[in-house]
Write a protein that holds these residues in place. Structure first.
Motif, PDB file in Angstrom:
ATOM      1  N   GLY A  32       4.017  -0.047 -10.709  1.00 39.78           N
ATOM      2  CA  GLY A  32       3.923   0.159  -9.268  1.00 39.78           C
ATOM      3  C   GLY A  32       4.382   1.536  -8.835  1.00 39.78           C
ATOM      4  N   SER A  33       5.425   2.045  -9.504  1.00 46.10           N
ATOM      5  CA  SER A  33       6.006   3.356  -9.155  1.00 46.10           C
ATOM      6  C   SER A  33       6.045   4.292 -10.361  1.00 46.10           C
ATOM      7  CB  SER A  33       7.441   3.179  -8.633  1.00 46.10           C
ATOM      8  OG  SER A  33       7.474   2.355  -7.511  1.00 46.10           O
ATOM      9  N   ALA A  34       5.059   4.188 -11.240  1.00 46.40           N
ATOM     10  CA  ALA A  34       5.096   4.945 -12.501  1.00 46.40           C
ATOM     11  C   ALA A  34       5.063   6.450 -12.292  1.00 46.40           C
ATOM     12  CB  ALA A  34       3.925   4.526 -13.386  1.00 46.40           C
ATOM     13  N   SER A  35       4.480   6.901 -11.183  1.00 46.33           N
ATOM     14  CA  SER A  35       4.346   8.346 -11.013  1.00 46.33           C
ATOM     15  C   SER A  35       5.670   9.007 -10.633  1.00 46.33           C
ATOM     16  CB  SER A  35       3.257   8.682  -9.989  1.00 46.33           C
ATOM     17  OG  SER A  35       3.634   8.191  -8.730  1.00 46.33           O
ATOM     18  N   SER A  36       6.738   8.222 -10.471  1.00 43.60           N
ATOM     19  CA  SER A  36       8.041   8.850 -10.247  1.00 43.60           C
ATOM     20  C   SER A  36       8.642   9.379 -11.548  1.00 43.60           C
ATOM     21  CB  SER A  36       9.010   7.879  -9.559  1.00 43.60           C
ATOM     22  OG  SER A  36       9.274   6.769 -10.373  1.00 43.60           O
ATOM     23  N   LEU A  37       8.020   9.067 -12.679  1.00 51.20           N
ATOM     24  CA  LEU A  37       8.454   9.663 -13.949  1.00 51.20           C
ATOM     25  C   LEU A  37       7.988  11.115 -14.018  1.00 51.20           C
ATOM     26  CD1 LEU A  37       7.464   6.837 -16.493  1.00 51.20           C
ATOM     27  CD2 LEU A  37       9.778   7.434 -15.748  1.00 51.20           C
ATOM     28  N   THR A  38       8.752  11.965 -14.694  1.00 46.73           N
ATOM     29  CA  THR A  38       8.303  13.338 -14.925  1.00 46.73           C
ATOM     30  C   THR A  38       7.117  13.322 -15.885  1.00 46.73           C
ATOM     31  OG1 THR A  38       9.697  13.644 -16.861  1.00 46.73           O
ATOM     32  CG2 THR A  38      10.686  14.159 -14.711  1.00 46.73           C
ATOM     33  N   ASN A  39       6.417  14.419 -15.947  1.00 53.03           N
ATOM     34  CA  ASN A  39       5.276  14.502 -16.862  1.00 53.03           C
ATOM     35  C   ASN A  39       5.712  14.237 -18.306  1.00 53.03           C
ATOM     36  OD1 ASN A  39       3.411  16.581 -18.702  1.00 53.03           O
ATOM     37  ND2 ASN A  39       2.282  15.342 -17.238  1.00 53.03           N
ATOM     38  N   LEU A  61      -0.766   2.653 -12.411  1.00 57.19           N
ATOM     39  CA  LEU A  61      -1.248   2.684 -13.794  1.00 57.19           C
ATOM     40  C   LEU A  61      -2.358   3.728 -13.939  1.00 57.19           C
ATOM     41  CD1 LEU A  61      -1.240   1.402 -16.626  1.00 57.19           C
ATOM     42  CD2 LEU A  61      -2.876  -0.292 -15.768  1.00 57.19           C
ATOM     43  N   GLY A  62      -3.241   3.754 -12.959  1.00 53.73           N
ATOM     44  CA  GLY A  62      -4.344   4.706 -12.993  1.00 53.73           C
ATOM     45  C   GLY A  62      -3.890   6.146 -12.931  1.00 53.73           C
ATOM     46  N   PHE A  63      -2.770   6.391 -12.269  1.00 53.27           N
ATOM     47  CA  PHE A  63      -2.298   7.772 -12.117  1.00 53.27           C
ATOM     48  C   PHE A  63      -1.555   8.254 -13.363  1.00 53.27           C
ATOM     49  CE2 PHE A  63      -2.431   6.139  -7.667  1.00 53.27           C
ATOM     50  CZ  PHE A  63      -3.563   6.843  -7.300  1.00 53.27           C
ATOM     51  N   ILE A  64      -0.806   7.358 -13.996  1.00 55.06           N
ATOM     52  CA  ILE A  64      -0.085   7.800 -15.202  1.00 55.06           C
ATOM     53  C   ILE A  64      -1.086   8.109 -16.323  1.00 55.06           C
ATOM     54  CG2 ILE A  64       0.509   5.412 -15.897  1.00 55.06           C
ATOM     55  CD1 ILE A  64       2.953   6.444 -17.263  1.00 55.06           C
ATOM     56  N   VAL A  65      -2.136   7.329 -16.425  1.00 56.33           N
ATOM     57  CA  VAL A  65      -3.106   7.611 -17.490  1.00 56.33           C
ATOM     58  C   VAL A  65      -3.924   8.855 -17.147  1.00 56.33           C
ATOM     59  CG1 VAL A  65      -4.864   5.982 -16.683  1.00 56.33           C
ATOM     60  CG2 VAL A  65      -4.800   6.594 -19.059  1.00 56.33           C
ATOM     61  N   ASP A  66      -4.246   9.030 -15.879  1.00 51.12           N
ATOM     62  CA  ASP A  66      -4.984  10.219 -15.446  1.00 51.12           C
ATOM     63  C   ASP A  66      -4.170  11.488 -15.703  1.00 51.12           C
ATOM     64  OD1 ASP A  66      -7.034  11.657 -14.229  1.00 51.12           O
ATOM     65  OD2 ASP A  66      -6.152  11.458 -12.232  1.00 51.12           O
ATOM     66  N   ALA A  67      -2.887  11.437 -15.338  1.00 49.90           N
ATOM     67  CA  ALA A  67      -2.039  12.633 -15.424  1.00 49.90           C
ATOM     68  C   ALA A  67      -1.763  13.057 -16.859  1.00 49.90           C
ATOM     69  CB  ALA A  67      -0.719  12.373 -14.696  1.00 49.90           C
ATOM     70  N   THR A  68      -1.889  12.128 -17.802  1.00 50.70           N
ATOM     71  CA  THR A  68      -1.526  12.455 -19.189  1.00 50.70           C
ATOM     72  C   THR A  68      -2.726  12.456 -20.133  1.00 50.70           C
ATOM     73  OG1 THR A  68      -1.015  10.117 -19.625  1.00 50.70           O
ATOM     74  CG2 THR A  68       0.815  11.523 -18.948  1.00 50.70           C
ATOM     75  N   ALA A  69      -3.912  12.113 -19.611  1.00 46.08           N
ATOM     76  CA  ALA A  69      -5.080  11.931 -20.489  1.00 46.08           C
ATOM     77  C   ALA A  69      -5.353  13.148 -21.370  1.00 46.08           C
ATOM     78  CB  ALA A  69      -6.314  11.600 -19.654  1.00 46.08           C
ATOM     79  N   SER A  70      -5.313  14.329 -20.780  1.00 42.06           N
ATOM     80  CA  SER A  70      -5.710  15.511 -21.550  1.00 42.06           C
ATOM     81  C   SER A  70      -4.621  15.955 -22.522  1.00 42.06           C
ATOM     82  CB  SER A  70      -6.050  16.656 -20.590  1.00 42.06           C
ATOM     83  OG  SER A  70      -4.894  16.970 -19.840  1.00 42.06           O
ATOM     84  N   GLN A  71      -3.413  15.386 -22.397  1.00 39.86           N
ATOM     85  CA  GLN A  71      -2.312  15.791 -23.277  1.00 39.86           C
ATOM     86  C   GLN A  71      -1.987  14.742 -24.333  1.00 39.86           C
ATOM     87  OE1 GLN A  71      -0.191  16.157 -19.413  1.00 39.86           O
ATOM     88  NE2 GLN A  71       0.952  17.740 -20.472  1.00 39.86           N
ATOM     89  N   ARG A  72      -2.544  13.556 -24.201  1.00 34.77           N
ATOM     90  CA  ARG A  72      -2.170  12.467 -25.113  1.00 34.77           C
ATOM     91  C   ARG A  72      -2.751  12.678 -26.508  1.00 34.77           C
ATOM     92  NH1 ARG A  72       0.458   8.118 -23.796  1.00 34.77           N
ATOM     93  NH2 ARG A  72       0.912   8.032 -21.594  1.00 34.77           N
TER      94      ARG A  72
END
Ligand SMILES: [Zn+2]
Ligand SMILES: [Zn+2]
Length: 254
Positions: A32-39, A61-72
């Protein structure tokens, strides 16, 4: 092992944070609040364990996967009941509302994979904690969990109305260290709580009788923020100091 609370509220308004907990540095429980984690913290997240697919638990959930997709360099593993995963796949990350990240590749396979949880089968999570999913009385494929470290055990209800199996499993644990239980509505709104499969302090008192472990502290979460003060009063009347509200920023070791 540490359990860190990123959000503990049962809805969203100014100053509130939807339910998300971090179990060690690589597992999130709900998002619910995953985007409060740092990158960096998001990149370290290997798995999201879903209690169920209601919006307040999957929103970011959609934002954490979006924000890290290119780095995973490995997929983000999303684990939940078959019903919960089907809802996320069909109604959220379906290439309409948000991309279907299982079709988006990194250099080492897909960005996201779904893995089904088997009811009442222990699994080992990244970091070495063991988790037991138990079906609870709520919609969207809901599961509560027992979490076991080397030294102790905790029970986490997720969203639920009055339920039975999870208390039976928790009562078997001699080293049960804490109960984390939802309470969404005050006592005067029992009808709404029952209709929506949630708890009030009065209903929680009934659940704690099923558990039968008055020695174990109760941490309460998922309050509707606009009822916070009323729920707090009802909890104090019924539990005195035994029940405390879970707060964003709380951190426990077990
Ligand atoms: Zn919820
Ligand atoms: Zn729910």
């Amino acid at each position: 092992m540490f359990l860190e609370i990123l959000g503990a509220d049962g809805s969203k308004q100014a100053g509130s944070h939807l339910v998300t907990m971090r179990l060690g540095s690589s597992v999130l429980i709900d998002a619910g609040s995953a985007s409060s984690l740092t990158n960096t913290e998001q990149l370290r997240t290997e798995m999201v364990l879903l209690t169920h697919a209601h919006l307040d638990h999957v929103l970011e959930l959609g934002f954490i996967v979006d924000a890290t997709a290119s780095q995973r360099d490995q997929p983000l593993v999303v684990k939940g009941s078959k019903a919960a995963l089907a809802i996320v796949m069909d109604h959220y990350m379906n290439d309409l509302i948000w991309p279907d990240f299982t079709n988006i590749s990194t250099t080492h396979g897909p960005t996201l994979v779904y893995e089904e949880l088997e009811e009442q089968e222990w699994i080992e999570l990244p970091g070495g904690i063991h988790a037991l999913p138990v079906a609870v009385n709520h919609g969207a494929g809901a599961r509560g969990f027992l979490f076991r470290s080397d030294s102790s055990c905790i029970v986490y209800t997720g969203d639920t109305g009055p339920t039975n199996s999870i208390w039976g499993r928790a009562a078997e644990m001699d080293d049960l260290k804490m109960v984390i239980a939802e309470t969404s509505f005050p006592d005067r709104l029992t009808d709404i709580a029952v209709a929506s499969d949630h708890l009030t302090p009065e209903l929680l008192e009934g659940e704690m009788k099923k558990l039968g472990r008055p020695d174990v502290p109760i941490y309460v979460f998922h309050l509707k923020p606009w009822f916070r003060h009323e729920i707090e009063r009802d909890l104090r009347r019924r539990f005195q100091d035994r029940a405390v509200l879970l707060m964003r920023g709380d951190r426990f070791t077990f």
